[in-house]
Structures are given as structure tokens and as C-alpha cells.
Enzyme design. Structure first.
Site, PDB file in Angstrom:
ATOM      1  N   ASP A 139       1.043  -1.224   0.142  1.00  0.00           N
ATOM      2  CA  ASP A 139      -0.151   0.314   0.138  1.00  0.00           C
ATOM      3  C   ASP A 139       0.636   0.993   0.403  1.00  0.00           C
ATOM      4  O   ASP A 139       2.070   1.417   0.757  1.00  0.00           O
ATOM      5  CB  ASP A 139      -1.304   0.495   1.358  1.00  0.00           C
ATOM      6  CG  ASP A 139      -2.230  -0.780   1.296  1.00  0.00           C
ATOM      7  OD1 ASP A 139      -2.472  -1.516  -0.003  1.00  0.00           O
ATOM      8  OD2 ASP A 139      -2.424  -1.700   2.264  1.00  0.00           O
ATOM      9  N   ASP A 158      -6.932  -1.525  -4.559  1.00  0.00           N
ATOM     10  CA  ASP A 158      -8.528  -1.301  -3.359  1.00  0.00           C
ATOM     11  C   ASP A 158      -9.174  -0.021  -3.906  1.00  0.00           C
ATOM     12  O   ASP A 158     -10.494   0.176  -4.010  1.00  0.00           O
ATOM     13  CB  ASP A 158      -7.780  -0.773  -1.691  1.00  0.00           C
ATOM     14  CG  ASP A 158      -7.308  -1.949  -1.231  1.00  0.00           C
ATOM     15  OD1 ASP A 158      -7.056  -2.734  -1.632  1.00  0.00           O
ATOM     16  OD2 ASP A 158      -5.959  -0.773  -0.863  1.00  0.00           O
TER      17      ASP A 158
END
Length: 204
Positions: A139, A158
């Protein structure tokens, strides 16, 4: 050429359940673009953000902050990393099954976004450290704070998943069906006739 027979009362699938090639192609294309974009940004993040402080962007609205997440949002389920690949594989299988009768272009975009996002994070779970099916997801996007203080740090996979799900909810609320028609108030199809006409034009 003979005219198409009128749809039977209560019938909701005049297309016979056959997928529309263009819709399937759009689903695959959107999924591929989302997957490649996710893989590229993760590669760039690992190359440029490792061992350095978060990069402040847009006056602090966004920070580029490299993290590795073994769980879901806010590291939920961090001790059960192996569960997430199994869930993702189930989602991918469901989308492939839905594609067998997909005729709606908006639904193709929605499912393509979900598929691309799911595959992006699945690649991390399977191929990244520490081990297959226990890999940590990369991330790198944090909003309003550098370390996910206000919102979980996320990646493009995401974002793709969220956008795809939101579009699916909107399509459901507006009565748009995956076979290309719009449900009427009586539970039938409000535009079955238009769909039948379109099919006749395709066959002509």
C-alpha cells in the site's frame, strides 16, 4: 426477415442468457488496465519510497507512504492472511460465472474494476513475502495524514475495487440488470422490447 415474437409475460431473459461479446471484452479490458496500473504503481512505490519518509502531495491532502499490510483495512485479520486469497479466488470465480450471461456495458465496467482490483491484491498475497498465500499487500496512498491516521493506507487495486462496488450498487438501485435490461416496478423488464430490437439488428 420476420419480426421478433413478442416477449412472454413475466419473461426476463429474451436474450437466452448468452453473453454479449462486446460486454465480455470490455470487462476483460477494464480488468487488465486496472491490474497493470496496480502492478506498475506498486513497483514504482517499492523503488522510490523504500526507506524514506512519506512524500507530501497536494498540500498534505495525500501522502505517498509505503506500507505492507498482512490483513484487510486497518490491518483487520492480520493473523489470518491465508483467508484473503481464498476469498479473492471465490470473488474471481463469481465474476467469471457472471460473465457467462453478461450483456450490460455498465455492468462490464463494474465487474472489470472489481476483477482487476481483486487480482492486483491476490498477486501480492500469492507472490510477495513472507510466503505464498501469506504475502503482504503493498500500500502507498494515505489521505489527510502520512501514516493512515484518518483512513487506511491503500493502493490502486483497493481504489478499483471500491469504484467497482459503488458502480454495482448504483446499477442495482437504478434497476439495471446484468443481461442489459432495466427492471420495471412490477419486477419485469422495462426495456425488454428495446433489447429484442437491438438483438435483431445485431443478427441482421
Amino acid at each position: 426477415m420476420t419480426a421478433a415474437p413478442p416477449a412472454e409475460p413475466g419473461r426476463t431473459d429474451p436474450g437466452g442468457g448468452k453473453p454479449r461479446p462486446r460486454a465480455v471484452a470490455i470487462l476483460a479490458g477494464v480488468a487488465l488496465v486496472a491490474l497493470v496500473a496496480d502492478l506498475v504503481t506498486k513497483h514504482l512505490a517499492l523503488a522510490a519510497l523504500s526507506d524514506r519518509e512519506p512524500v507530501r502531495v497536494l498540500g498534505g491532502l495525500v501522502y505517498l507512504s509505503l506500507t505492507r499490510n498482512s490483513g484487510a483495512a486497518w490491518s483487520i485479520g492480520a493473523n489470518y492472511t491465508w483467508v484473503f486469497p481464498l476469498i479473492t479466488i471465490g470473488v474471481v470465480g463469481w465474476i467469471v460465472w457472471m460473465a457467462l450471461r453478461l450483456r450490460s456495458l455498465p455492468w462490464a465496467i463494474s465487474l472489470g474494476l472489481v476483477l482487476g482490483g481483486a487480482l492486483g491484491n491476490l498477486m501480492d498475497r500469492i507472490f510477495r513475502a513472507p510466503s505464498p498465500f501469506h504475502g503482504h499487500v503493498v500500500d502507498m496512498i494515505s489521505v489527510f495524514g502520512p501514516y493512515g491516521e484518518y483512513f487506511p493506507v491503500f493502493n490502486l487495486a483497493d481504489s478499483s475495487l471500491v469504484c467497482g462496488v459503488l458502480l454495482a450498487v448504483l446499477l442495482e438501485l437504478t434497476g439495471r440488470q446484468r443481461d442489459g435490461r432495466r427492471a420495471g416496478r412490477d419486477g419485469g423488464s422495462a426495456d425488454a422490447g428495446a433489447t429484442a430490437d437491438a438483438e435483431q439488428r445485431e443478427r441482421a
